[in-house]
Scaffold this motif. Sequence first.
Motif, PDB file in Angstrom:
ATOM      1  N   LEU A 146       0.486  -1.676   0.561  1.00 50.93           N
ATOM      2  CA  LEU A 146      -0.322   0.034  -0.098  1.00 50.93           C
ATOM      3  C   LEU A 146       1.091   1.401   0.144  1.00 50.93           C
ATOM      4  CD1 LEU A 146      -2.992  -0.635   2.391  1.00 50.93           C
ATOM      5  CD2 LEU A 146      -2.599  -0.832   0.412  1.00 50.93           C
ATOM      6  N   ASP A 147       1.549   1.307   0.919  1.00 50.80           N
ATOM      7  CA  ASP A 147       2.745   2.179   0.780  1.00 50.80           C
ATOM      8  C   ASP A 147       3.632   2.762  -0.664  1.00 50.80           C
ATOM      9  OD1 ASP A 147       4.932   4.250   2.744  1.00 50.80           O
ATOM     10  OD2 ASP A 147       5.669   3.348   1.789  1.00 50.80           O
ATOM     11  N   PHE A 221      -7.767  10.861   5.279  1.00 56.29           N
ATOM     12  CA  PHE A 221      -6.450  10.680   6.223  1.00 56.29           C
ATOM     13  C   PHE A 221      -6.326   9.967   4.050  1.00 56.29           C
ATOM     14  CE2 PHE A 221      -5.654   5.627   6.128  1.00 56.29           C
ATOM     15  CZ  PHE A 221      -5.423   6.301   7.840  1.00 56.29           C
ATOM     16  N   SER A 222      -5.009  10.536   4.437  1.00 57.15           N
ATOM     17  CA  SER A 222      -3.705   9.974   3.325  1.00 57.15           C
ATOM     18  C   SER A 222      -3.009   9.679   3.762  1.00 57.15           C
ATOM     19  CB  SER A 222      -3.561  11.081   1.962  1.00 57.15           C
ATOM     20  OG  SER A 222      -3.197  12.305   2.860  1.00 57.15           O
ATOM     21  N   GLY A 223      -1.991   9.155   2.607  1.00 59.65           N
ATOM     22  CA  GLY A 223      -0.163   9.059   2.633  1.00 59.65           C
ATOM     23  C   GLY A 223      -0.084   9.202   3.882  1.00 59.65           C
ATOM     24  N   ILE A 224       0.305   9.910   4.243  1.00 54.87           N
ATOM     25  CA  ILE A 224       0.977  10.864   5.559  1.00 54.87           C
ATOM     26  C   ILE A 224       0.250  10.020   7.323  1.00 54.87           C
ATOM     27  CG2 ILE A 224       1.528  12.497   7.477  1.00 54.87           C
ATOM     28  CD1 ILE A 224       1.508  14.182   5.058  1.00 54.87           C
ATOM     29  N   GLU A 225      -0.971  10.276   6.857  1.00 52.29           N
ATOM     30  CA  GLU A 225      -2.097   9.299   7.609  1.00 52.29           C
ATOM     31  C   GLU A 225      -2.039   9.179   8.167  1.00 52.29           C
ATOM     32  OE1 GLU A 225      -3.110  13.701   7.210  1.00 52.29           O
ATOM     33  OE2 GLU A 225      -3.375  12.215   6.284  1.00 52.29           O
ATOM     34  N   TYR A 226      -1.665   7.163   6.509  1.00 48.66           N
ATOM     35  CA  TYR A 226      -1.271   5.978   7.482  1.00 48.66           C
ATOM     36  C   TYR A 226      -0.107   5.762   7.561  1.00 48.66           C
ATOM     37  CZ  TYR A 226      -0.218   1.054   5.131  1.00 48.66           C
ATOM     38  OH  TYR A 226       0.113  -0.115   5.108  1.00 48.66           O
ATOM     39  N   GLU A 227       1.013   6.190   7.018  1.00 51.26           N
ATOM     40  CA  GLU A 227       2.267   6.003   7.814  1.00 51.26           C
ATOM     41  C   GLU A 227       1.735   6.400   9.747  1.00 51.26           C
ATOM     42  OE1 GLU A 227       5.433   7.563   5.899  1.00 51.26           O
ATOM     43  OE2 GLU A 227       5.591   6.351   4.140  1.00 51.26           O
ATOM     44  N   MET A 228       1.871   7.845   9.822  1.00 51.30           N
ATOM     45  CA  MET A 228       1.623   8.024  10.736  1.00 51.30           C
ATOM     46  C   MET A 228       0.508   7.343  11.714  1.00 51.30           C
ATOM     47  SD  MET A 228       3.896  10.422  11.236  1.00 51.30           S
ATOM     48  CE  MET A 228       4.178   9.950   9.355  1.00 51.30           C
ATOM     49  N   SER A 229       0.040   6.297  11.330  1.00 48.35           N
ATOM     50  CA  SER A 229      -1.351   4.420  11.895  1.00 48.35           C
ATOM     51  C   SER A 229      -0.483   4.116  12.130  1.00 48.35           C
ATOM     52  CB  SER A 229      -2.542   4.939  10.678  1.00 48.35           C
ATOM     53  OG  SER A 229      -3.262   6.229  11.205  1.00 48.35           O
ATOM     54  N   VAL A 230       0.145   3.438  11.347  1.00 45.75           N
ATOM     55  CA  VAL A 230       0.778   2.018  11.295  1.00 45.75           C
ATOM     56  C   VAL A 230       1.662   2.342  11.824  1.00 45.75           C
ATOM     57  CG1 VAL A 230       1.626   0.612  10.477  1.00 45.75           C
ATOM     58  CG2 VAL A 230      -0.265   1.800   8.857  1.00 45.75           C
ATOM     59  N   LEU A 239      -1.597  -2.034  19.460  1.00 42.54           N
ATOM     60  CA  LEU A 239      -3.191  -2.068  18.897  1.00 42.54           C
ATOM     61  C   LEU A 239      -2.998  -2.471  17.145  1.00 42.54           C
ATOM     62  CD1 LEU A 239      -6.188  -0.263  20.285  1.00 42.54           C
ATOM     63  CD2 LEU A 239      -5.153  -2.127  20.412  1.00 42.54           C
ATOM     64  N   ILE A 240      -1.913  -3.338  17.035  1.00 50.08           N
ATOM     65  CA  ILE A 240      -0.550  -3.102  15.977  1.00 50.08           C
ATOM     66  C   ILE A 240      -1.910  -3.794  14.486  1.00 50.08           C
ATOM     67  CG2 ILE A 240       0.760  -3.970  14.179  1.00 50.08           C
ATOM     68  CD1 ILE A 240       2.543  -4.051  16.596  1.00 50.08           C
ATOM     69  N   PHE A 241      -2.513  -4.816  14.756  1.00 52.40           N
ATOM     70  CA  PHE A 241      -3.034  -5.433  13.870  1.00 52.40           C
ATOM     71  C   PHE A 241      -3.943  -4.854  13.382  1.00 52.40           C
ATOM     72  CE2 PHE A 241      -3.941  -9.293  11.247  1.00 52.40           C
ATOM     73  CZ  PHE A 241      -4.504  -9.656  11.494  1.00 52.40           C
ATOM     74  N   PRO A 242      -5.373  -4.333  14.582  1.00 50.32           N
ATOM     75  CA  PRO A 242      -6.869  -3.529  13.855  1.00 50.32           C
ATOM     76  C   PRO A 242      -6.117  -2.099  13.350  1.00 50.32           C
ATOM     77  CG  PRO A 242      -6.387  -3.952  16.274  1.00 50.32           C
ATOM     78  CD  PRO A 242      -5.215  -5.105  15.568  1.00 50.32           C
ATOM     79  N   ILE A 243      -4.856  -1.156  14.127  1.00 45.80           N
ATOM     80  CA  ILE A 243      -4.744  -0.179  13.458  1.00 45.80           C
ATOM     81  C   ILE A 243      -4.387  -0.473  12.190  1.00 45.80           C
ATOM     82  CG2 ILE A 243      -3.722   2.365  13.985  1.00 45.80           C
ATOM     83  CD1 ILE A 243      -3.736   1.546  16.508  1.00 45.80           C
ATOM     84  N   THR A 244      -4.066  -1.302  11.811  1.00 40.30           N
ATOM     85  CA  THR A 244      -3.046  -1.298  10.412  1.00 40.30           C
ATOM     86  C   THR A 244      -3.872  -1.255   9.435  1.00 40.30           C
ATOM     87  OG1 THR A 244      -1.023  -2.710  11.340  1.00 40.30           O
ATOM     88  CG2 THR A 244      -1.210  -2.297   9.237  1.00 40.30           C
ATOM     89  N   VAL A 245      -4.993  -2.775   9.984  1.00 38.88           N
ATOM     90  CA  VAL A 245      -6.255  -3.075   9.110  1.00 38.88           C
ATOM     91  C   VAL A 245      -6.550  -2.074   8.551  1.00 38.88           C
ATOM     92  CG1 VAL A 245      -8.033  -4.491   8.858  1.00 38.88           C
ATOM     93  CG2 VAL A 245      -6.612  -5.114   9.410  1.00 38.88           C
ATOM     94  N   ALA A 247      -6.156   1.033   8.878  1.00 40.65           N
ATOM     95  CA  ALA A 247      -5.370   2.385   7.934  1.00 40.65           C
ATOM     96  C   ALA A 247      -4.975   1.985   6.834  1.00 40.65           C
ATOM     97  CB  ALA A 247      -4.388   2.467   8.825  1.00 40.65           C
ATOM     98  N   GLY A 248      -5.155   0.655   6.221  1.00 42.85           N
ATOM     99  CA  GLY A 248      -5.522   0.415   4.979  1.00 42.85           C
ATOM    100  C   GLY A 248      -6.402   0.594   3.744  1.00 42.85           C
ATOM    101  N   ALA A 249      -7.680  -0.262   5.199  1.00 42.25           N
ATOM    102  CA  ALA A 249      -9.050   0.281   4.936  1.00 42.25           C
ATOM    103  C   ALA A 249      -9.344   1.760   4.052  1.00 42.25           C
ATOM    104  CB  ALA A 249      -9.697  -0.075   5.517  1.00 42.25           C
ATOM    105  N   GLY A 250      -8.695   3.241   4.803  1.00 42.06           N
ATOM    106  CA  GLY A 250      -8.606   4.397   4.952  1.00 42.06           C
ATOM    107  C   GLY A 250      -8.405   4.865   3.903  1.00 42.06           C
ATOM    108  N   LEU A 251      -7.153   4.709   3.538  1.00 39.67           N
ATOM    109  CA  LEU A 251      -5.861   4.596   2.357  1.00 39.67           C
ATOM    110  C   LEU A 251      -6.320   4.409   0.326  1.00 39.67           C
ATOM    111  CD1 LEU A 251      -3.193   5.975   1.902  1.00 39.67           C
ATOM    112  CD2 LEU A 251      -2.741   3.574   1.377  1.00 39.67           C
TER     113      LEU A 251
END
Length: 292
Positions: A146-147, A221-230, A239-245, A247-251
């Motif tokens: 995704l990145d 919510f775009s690329g910067i917010e995605y990286e910061m979330s993950v 909460l690595i798994f739920p937040i990454t999932v 964030a990926g859906a949002g991106l």
Amino acid sequence: MPRVKVTLQEIRERTYKPVDAWWTVLLVDPLASRLVRLVAPYRWITPNVLTLIASIFGFGAAACFATGERWALVAGGVLFHISFVVDCMDGKIARLNGTGTMFGQWLDFVLDRVRVFFIALALFGGQYARTGEVSYLWLMAVAIFLDLFRYLNSAQMGKVRRSMKDQVNAFRRPAAVEADAAAEMAEPSDEMSEPSPAGGGSLKSRIGETLRRNRIRTHLFSGIEYEMSVFIIAPITGLIFPITVAAGAGLLAFEAFLIYKLYRACQQFPGKLAAARAAYDENETERVSSSV
């Protein structure tokens, strides 16, 4: 000898983007601008030096993530944020001191991608080593994909939009093209928002105007917010798994919206090009007639 320090106001006026990601506006710029004020007088601190320092902090975050320990995840999230702050400083120093180079742009882009790759490898690989859950390896692959996808997609969409704009501008007077460019610099367009009519407008329009007055772009919510979330929120909260999932859906949703907007622009392009060509032919006919 260091040169005279610039003021914070001058740094804001010369280095801040008219609109930016809310994470950058609220959590990065206030710190980065003050650090820029400290280092700007020292001309040996170039954008490339700051890019390398940001990479060092980034690889420090990766080393912390790789252990998989709870305290190390928090430390890694903090180091990643520091890395991002320093990475934002290099562009500000380049604009402030006029020390940016084409090689520096390449270096910044490549090291950003390398840093994110190894940080993702360390974060999810560390969790796999700690828990033995293969799902973390799949999550790592998706996060890296995704990145890379958002950067490649953004670059290609920008190329297509510039091509369409250049073809239309080829039939316009230079003065009109320069006026449009100046207007875009003063008030950058935001494809996610709509201008409000005189006298107020909808709630959506008022919210958009409020965000833009505070330099925050309306797509939240775009690329910067995605990286910061993950790489910050997920490891710090654990909460690595739920937040990454999430964030990926949002991106993906954001990228899908941008692709839809590009599709609409490409549909409208032939009509805009034909109108620009017709206006150009009409002006040329009038010019020839008046010169005879």
